[in-house]
Design a protein around this motif. Structure first.
Motif, PDB file in Angstrom:
ATOM      1  N   TRP A   5       0.823  31.285  16.663  1.00 55.02           N
ATOM      2  CA  TRP A   5       0.456  31.899  15.395  1.00 55.02           C
ATOM      3  C   TRP A   5       0.375  33.248  15.419  1.00 55.02           C
ATOM      4  CZ3 TRP A   5       0.474  28.813  11.325  1.00 55.02           C
ATOM      5  CH2 TRP A   5       0.344  27.309  11.654  1.00 55.02           C
ATOM      6  N   LYS A   6       1.284  34.000  14.542  1.00 52.82           N
ATOM      7  CA  LYS A   6       1.234  35.409  14.357  1.00 52.82           C
ATOM      8  C   LYS A   6      -0.111  35.949  13.585  1.00 52.82           C
ATOM      9  CE  LYS A   6       5.999  36.111  14.808  1.00 52.82           C
ATOM     10  NZ  LYS A   6       7.117  36.766  14.412  1.00 52.82           N
ATOM     11  N   ARG A   7      -0.517  34.989  12.679  1.00 54.94           N
ATOM     12  CA  ARG A   7      -1.651  35.330  11.922  1.00 54.94           C
ATOM     13  C   ARG A   7      -2.659  34.218  12.182  1.00 54.94           C
ATOM     14  NH1 ARG A   7      -0.844  36.619   5.805  1.00 54.94           N
ATOM     15  NH2 ARG A   7      -2.873  37.369   6.273  1.00 54.94           N
TER      16      ARG A   7
ATOM     17  N   ARG B 110     -10.024  40.424  11.195  1.00 54.22           N
ATOM     18  CA  ARG B 110      -9.459  41.517  10.688  1.00 54.22           C
ATOM     19  C   ARG B 110      -9.160  42.678  11.600  1.00 54.22           C
ATOM     20  NH1 ARG B 110      -8.515  42.585   5.426  1.00 54.22           N
ATOM     21  NH2 ARG B 110      -9.061  44.640   5.623  1.00 54.22           N
TER      22      ARG B 110
ATOM     23  N   VAL C 273      -5.324  33.726  10.810  1.00 57.28           N
ATOM     24  CA  VAL C 273      -6.178  33.097   9.696  1.00 57.28           C
ATOM     25  C   VAL C 273      -5.792  31.600   9.591  1.00 57.28           C
ATOM     26  CG1 VAL C 273      -4.367  33.665   8.080  1.00 57.28           C
ATOM     27  CG2 VAL C 273      -6.835  33.429   7.351  1.00 57.28           C
TER      28      VAL C 273
END
Length: 156
Positions: free
Chosen positions: A113-115, A39, A117
């Motif tokens: 990957w931008k995210r 996060r 997660v």
């Protein structure tokens, strides 16, 4: 020597580096650090797919070792990947558990990957599935479990 110093020395002499702690305690604390790092924590930097993948694998291994609710959560993540890639899922025939782990590794590592997660979830599924995959996957899982047993002071 003071009584406090003797207590401290006895705790370290027993092989328990972190004192009285269980695998569940370690898994809980590191899971929170993992989530915070994903996060955007100011102290835990999980800022690329490699770190997200490695943290995910370690957390998956910890969840499997901890058992209970944590292991059930990990099995849920693992079952999703197995239903998509294992058995007669997306590929049409079974790649084997080691194949599923390798496919997840390729997905997490090869793409941009931008995210983070997504590589983190792939890592979790790899961490859970590694022990049953055999080969290098289970070798890594066994080494991890031995190191964990050293930290906790008992066999996992």
């Amino acid at each position: 020597m003071h009584a406090h110093a003797l207590t401290l020395a006895a705790g370290l002499g027993g092989g328990q580096f972190l004192g009285s702690i269980t695998v569940v305690g370690i898994a809980g604390g590191l899971t929170l650090m993992f989530i915070a790092g994903l996060r955007g924590s100011d102290t835990i930097k999980i800022n690329d797919k490699k770190k997200a993948l490695i943290w995910g694998c370690l957390i998956g291994q910890l969840w499997a070792a901890a058992g209970g609710t944590l292991a059930e959560m990990g099995q849920g993540v693992h079952q999703v990947s197995n239903s998509v890639f294992g058995g007669s899922g997306l590929l049409g025939s079974s790649p084997g558990q080691g194949g599923v782990c390798f496919i997840l590794f390729a997905i997490a590592y090869a793409f941009r990957w931008k995210r983070l997660v997504w590589p983190a979830l792939c890592g979790l599924a790899i961490g859970i599935g590694a022990a049953e995959a055999g080969g290098i996957w289970s070798l890594a899982a066994n080494v991890f479990h031995m190191l964990l047993a050293t930290v906790v002071g008992k066999v996992v």
